[in-house]
Design a protein around this motif. Structure first.
Motif: not given
Length: 393
Positions: A1-28
């Motif tokens: 069985x091949x497993x892909x282990x990920x965690x801590x997406x924190x969808x909706x988080x900002x980085x010093x008031x800069x939105x990260x949602x578009x970057x998170x979509x790139x990860x998806x």
């Protein structure tokens, strides 16, 4: 069985008031590409899907899209809640969603009930342990101690009891905790109880693979106990982190291989330190002109409009700090009985801006010092002193 282990997406988080949602979509997008390219059988997400218990609408939309795409892929999915998630909200409708091959586990009462999967070597029992708040589970579980070790220890006892009944089936455990031997970063929320947050690695002895979440850096505690870390950097303390997911092969007797798959970096992080003019002209820093930048200036005199000038070269500068080379107020000598209070204030102004106050400024500073006494007849001067201070600083 091949497993892909990920965690801590924190969808909706900002980085010093800069939105990260578009970057998170790139990860998806990247995650789905890895599932197909590497022929992944199981994706595990070990908590902190969202950044807060009440996530913003756009974050929920991205999570829904990600899970729908995973459900349509070749892989099964097991996902648990972290300390940032609302277990009730994330777990809504989980019984219905199970039918799509996406298993959301947020209920502490079900930690000993696995998702049963099969491969050519037989059964694999996957246990999704949500974040276990010691105060929440202590009474219903009858714990003797109020600690993370006690809560997770009881959860693992239930896991092992179930495994014993299954005659040694291979096992995967998802857990969201701070396990001894790993180093935290600045972006994780403190989960300590009574000053203690860590649990021992030995809690996972005998488990075929423990997929950990909570810490944002990747860590290999043992060959079978790992943190994937967050897919993006969420603080400048993570500037040197390598972000991604673990690709784990589970053979007939346990983990047979593990490889780290790097995630895309939409915008890297950089920490720069030096005098302003050097940072603005050094050609070696050209590589950071598109990065998120944290700057510490070491100029003896604080430069005027420093942030504005920095952003002309580094438009994504988010943090500006000063490493002062001059004494702070508390370190200026004040024991000399011949020195007046106004002399101390004048020295501070000189140290702060690099030039001594003029005669007119010195006179106003003297009035401001006098206004600090308890004589009500001179309180009227305080307003003038405050106006001067606003202009001066």
């Amino acid at each position: 069985m091949r497993i892909l282990h990920t965690s801590d997406w924190h969808l909706g988080r900002s980085f010093h008031r800069e939105g990260m949602l578009s970057h998170q979509a790139v990860f998806v997008d990247h995650l789905l590409e890895v599932v197909e390219r590497e022929r992944v059988d199981l994706v595990v997400v070990s908590g902190d899907v969202y950044d807060r218990a009440l996530p913003q609408v756009d974050a929920v939309r991205l999570a829904s899209e990600a899970l729908a795409r995973l459900a349509a892929s070749r892989a099964r999915v097991v996902l648990t809640s972290g300390n940032h998630d609302s277990a009730h909200r994330l777990g809504f409708g989980s019984e219905l969603i199970d039918a799509a091959g996406v298993f959301i586990r947020t209920d502490a009462a079900r930690v000993g009930t696995p998702i049963l999967l099969e491969d050519e070597h037989g059964p694999v029992a996957v246990y999704g342990l949500p974040y276990l708040d010691p105060d929440t589970v202590r009474e219903p579980w009858g714990l003797s101690a109020r600690s993370h070790a006690a809560a997770l220890g009881e959860a693992m006892r239930r896991v092992r009891d179930d495994l014993d009944r299954r005659g040694g089936a291979r096992s995967v455990v998802l857990a969201h905790a701070f396990v001894a031997g790993a180093e935290p970063s600045d972006s994780e929320r403190d989960i300590s109880v009574g000053g203690v947050s860590m649990v021992p690695t030995s809690l996972f002895d005998g488990i075929s693979y423990a997929a950990l979440g909570h810490l944002h850096g990747r860590h290999t505690l043992t060959d079978t106990v790992r943190y994937s870390g967050s897919p993006l950097a969420y603080s400048f303390s993570e500037a040197t982190h390598r972000k991604g997911s673990w690709l784990v092969d589970l053979g007939p007797s346990g983990v047979s291989a593990a490889e780290f798959v790097d995630a895309p970096v939409p915008r890297p992080l950089a920490r720069l330190r030096g005098e302003l003019e050097t940072l603005l002209t050094d050609p070696a820093l050209a590589a950071h002109e598109s990065s998120w930048v944290h700057v510490t200036l070491t100029d003896t005199v604080r430069p005027l409009q420093a942030m504005e000038r920095l952003r002309r070269r580094f438009p994504h500068t988010l943090v500006l700090g000063f490493e002062s080379t001059v004494p702070v107020i508390g370190s200026l000598p004040s024991t000399d009985p011949t020195r007046r209070d106004v002399d101390l204030v004048a020295e501070f102004v000189t140290e702060l801006r690099g030039s001594a106050p003029s005669e007119e400024e010195l006179a106003l500073l003297g009035q401001a010092v006098d206004a600090c006494c308890e004589d009500p007849e001179v309180d009227m001067l305080l307003g003038e002193a405050e106006e001067f201070a606003e202009v001066l600083f």
